[in-house]
Design an enzyme around this catalytic site. Structure first.
Site, PDB file in Angstrom:
ATOM      1  N   LEU A 264       0.825  -1.211   0.000  1.00  0.00           N
ATOM      2  CA  LEU A 264       0.000   0.000   0.000  1.00  0.00           C
ATOM      3  C   LEU A 264       0.858   1.260   0.000  1.00  0.00           C
ATOM      4  CD1 LEU A 264      -3.068   0.634   2.335  1.00  0.00           C
ATOM      5  CD2 LEU A 264      -1.362   2.386   1.943  1.00  0.00           C
TER       6      LEU A 264
ATOM      7  N   ASN B 128      -7.078  -8.243   2.428  1.00  0.00           N
ATOM      8  CA  ASN B 128      -7.958  -7.832   3.522  1.00  0.00           C
ATOM      9  C   ASN B 128      -9.419  -7.796   3.091  1.00  0.00           C
ATOM     10  OD1 ASN B 128      -8.401  -5.382   2.178  1.00  0.00           O
ATOM     11  ND2 ASN B 128      -6.867  -4.272   3.353  1.00  0.00           N
TER      12      ASN B 128
ATOM     13  N   SER C 241     -12.548  -3.097   4.587  1.00  0.00           N
ATOM     14  CA  SER C 241     -13.297  -2.159   5.435  1.00  0.00           C
ATOM     15  C   SER C 241     -12.647  -0.784   5.419  1.00  0.00           C
ATOM     16  CB  SER C 241     -13.380  -2.688   6.862  1.00  0.00           C
ATOM     17  OG  SER C 241     -14.077  -3.909   6.903  1.00  0.00           O
TER      18      SER C 241
ATOM     19  N   HIS D  67      -3.320  -6.533  12.559  1.00  0.00           N
ATOM     20  CA  HIS D  67      -3.245  -5.083  12.393  1.00  0.00           C
ATOM     21  C   HIS D  67      -2.052  -4.502  13.156  1.00  0.00           C
ATOM     22  CE1 HIS D  67      -7.857  -4.482  11.486  1.00  0.00           C
ATOM     23  NE2 HIS D  67      -7.208  -5.056  10.499  1.00  0.00           N
TER      24      HIS D  67
END
Length: 614
Positions: free
Chosen positions: A52, A130, A133, A544
């Protein structure tokens, strides 16, 4: 060393909105897989990791045609066992494939068990694996990054515009609003890069979500809110990182595919960055200076190469890997480096302060009248989570912080009692005075009443450290030390107890058709102590983890400064999920994208400042 202008090929950026799986797989053939194309060469910026943050920063830097960037990624564009799972409803199907790092944690003292940490291995990182969300944290949490941890300009007012800048929001339609969505247009971005909107498979929505909200209102819990405005609290449906056609909006799709046609961007896959190459510079008094000049990368100790960075090396390999790269490079705790046989050059608490969350599940069947799609989140406060047990929980917060800090340092989760106590005082302030969300209860209604839930604000601190001096053997200790703090265990138990209660009270009784998890394994009238025993044996990691290269003042335990620069080494930054100094009451993608854009601006500011001097 020769400089090179890096190039690669891509399908049209105009097509980035909608790729077929076959088109995505073809992308890999256009990327570099032969390390000899870059070995011994020099680029402006070398990015270790194509997840990311790495892909976001690469895209932003290469908007300037005069900046050359190389991204080195361990994985590939797609899984060798099939294309990426585009449907977020099936995201767990990719676990255990080549796109999942599946890091094994050490056996945990709480239950003598080990498990695998799910983490994306490929271009896009964990945005490939993932559930998509899309929420944001509480204002007070981001404000504390500046106020408590000394990170200048890291506050809600400064980070919020970057969150909006990253986003292309799709408002809910009338049907989605009726089901439980809410949208405040002032809190969203519409001209960004990552698509976010309601998950909708076309089936009718379950009435369970509306019923849960009605029951919550009776208890004074706010409902149908937009969790992107800085105060995530109560119950609402949420957007996900996906396109309107319900296809995953991952970092590779949004940041790489439209941009890697640029002649100043190159991506090398199937290679692992082992360590940073660091040269000693002029000595200032008795303290030597150091500068990062490149990286060593490869597949094993006999097959590896160097590539050099004219300006900076940027570590974007995630909270499990970036601290290990630093340690292999001689940056870290002397005790760890000595044990690994590595000469220390900079003493920093690398690999400490790991903060991961823990998950349990409370699941029930629904009667046919409750069937239908839908997901919602209940962000519960500390008091809502603990209910009748809140007074003794507050007593722990008011009397145990110093003891907890002392115990945590003794266990190797942090290195300084005084500095850790400051962290704990910050968390107490969040929970008591700011009423930030303490527990997330994630409801899925696809033919069930299923709550996955986790304690958002762990006081436990774990660590990740190398074991040995060969980075390509990938021997390391990953130890979250789950539940070594008593409040974390009590909180997870209380949240689980709450999930059971709200599944079968008030209007929810209309749809409840028997509990499956824990079900008969735990008496329905179980008290908190019984829930504690259950949680010990039935939790999993939440995947996380943050904090292993924390961004904070050096005297507080920081590894990087407010511009993500590693203390004591010029030209080296850590730019990924290892740098947030705290957990947040949110899913972390929105924070990581905003971080990436803010850090990109800092890198570009330094680049332009240097260029103006020449």
């Amino acid at each position: 060393m020769k400089s090179i202008i890096l190039s690669c090929f891509v399908i049209s950026a105009a097509a980035s909105q909608s790729y077929l799986p076959t088109e995505q797989i073809d992308v890999q053939s256009s990327l570099l897989s032969d390390p000899n194309h870059v070995a011994g060469k020099t680029v402006d910026y070398m990015i270790a990791g194509g997840g990311l943050t790495g892909l976001t920063i690469a895209a932003k830097l290469t908007e300037n045609p005069n900046i050359n960037v190389l991204v080195i990624e361990n994985g590939f564009y797609e899984s060798s066992e099939g294309e990426i799972i585009e449907d977020l409803n099936d995201y767990g199907d990719i676990f255990g494939t080549t796109v999942d790092h599946a890091y094994e944690i050490v056996s945990q003292a709480i239950n003598n068990r080990t498990e695998n940490i799910r983490s994306g291995n490929g271009l896009g990182g964990s945005t490939l694996t993932n559930g998509g969300s899309w929420t944001r944290p509480h204002k007070a949490q981001i404000d504390s990054w500046e106020k408590v941890f000394g990170n200048k300009d890291w506050n809600w007012d400064n980070l919020f515009p970057y969150m909006q800048k990253a986003e292309i929001a799709r408002p809910p339609n009338d049907v989605e609003i009726a089901a439980g969505h809410f949208y405040n247009s002032s809190c969203h971005g519409t001209n960004g890069t990552v698509h976010a909107g309601p998950r909708n498979n076309g089936e009718p929505y379950s009435p369970i979500i509306e019923t849960l909200m009605d029951s919550a209102k009776e208890r004074g819990v706010p409902t149908q809110l937009d969790f992107h405005c800085g105060v995530p609290r109560g119950i609402s449906m949420i957007p996900n990182a996906l396109h309107e056609d319900q296809v995953r909006s991952d970092a590779a799709r949004e940041w790489l595919l439209p941009n890697y046609k640029r002649p100043n961007l190159q991506v090398l896959t199937g290679q692992f960055v082992g360590k940073v190459l660091i040269n000693q510079t002029a000595t200032s008094g008795a303290i030597p200076g150091y500068k990062a000049v490149g990286v060593n990368f490869g597949t094993n100790k006999n097959v590896n190469s160097n590539v050099y960075a004219k300006h900076e090396v940027l570590l974007a390999s995630g909270s499990a890997v970036s601290p290990r790269i630093l340690e292999y490079s001689g940056i870290g705790l002397k005790s760890v480096l000595d044990a690994a046989g590595i000469q220390q050059i900079v003493d920093l608490p690398v690999g400490l302060n790991m903060q991961d969350q823990t998950t349990t599940t409370v699941g029930s069947r629904t009667k046919p009248s409750g069937n239908g799609q839908g997901q919602a989140i209940y962000f519960a406060t500390f008091n809502e989570t603990f209910g009748d047990y809140a007074p003794p929980a507050h007593e722990l917060l008011n009397t145990k912080l110093h003891q907890w800090a002392t115990e945590t340092v003794a266990r190797g989760g942090f290195h300084n009692v005084t500095a850790l106590e400051i962290q704990y005082e910050n968390y107490r302030d969040w929970l008591v005075n700011e009423e930030v969300a303490y527990t997330e209860l994630f409801l899925d209604t696809s033919g069930k009443i299923n709550f996955d839930l986790w304690d958002l604000i762990p006081f436990t601190r774990g660590s990740v450290h190398i074991q040995g001096n060969d980075p390509y053997l990938r021997r390391f200790s990953y130890d979250p030390k789950f539940f070594m703090n008593e409040l974390d265990l009590l909180g997870q138990a209380a949240g689980s107890k709450l999930a059971r209660e709200i599944s079968n009270t008030g209007g929810m009784q209309t749809y409840f058709d028997g509990e499956t998890t824990p079900g008969s394994n735990l008496a329905y009238n179980a008290d908190l102590d019984q829930w504690v025993d259950y949680v010990k044996q039935n939790f999993r990691a939440n995947w996380h983890a943050v904090g292993t290269c924390s961004m904070m003042a050096e005297e507080l335990g920081g590894v990087v400064d407010s511009a993500a620069r590693v203390y004591g080494v010029e030209g080296l930054r850590v730019v990924d999920g290892s740098i947030p100094p705290t957990q947040v009451s949110s899913h972390v993608m929105t924070v990581f994208y905003a971080m990436s854009l803010k850090i990109s601006d800092a890198i570009l500011a330094d680049f332009h400042a240097k260029s103006s001097k020449h």
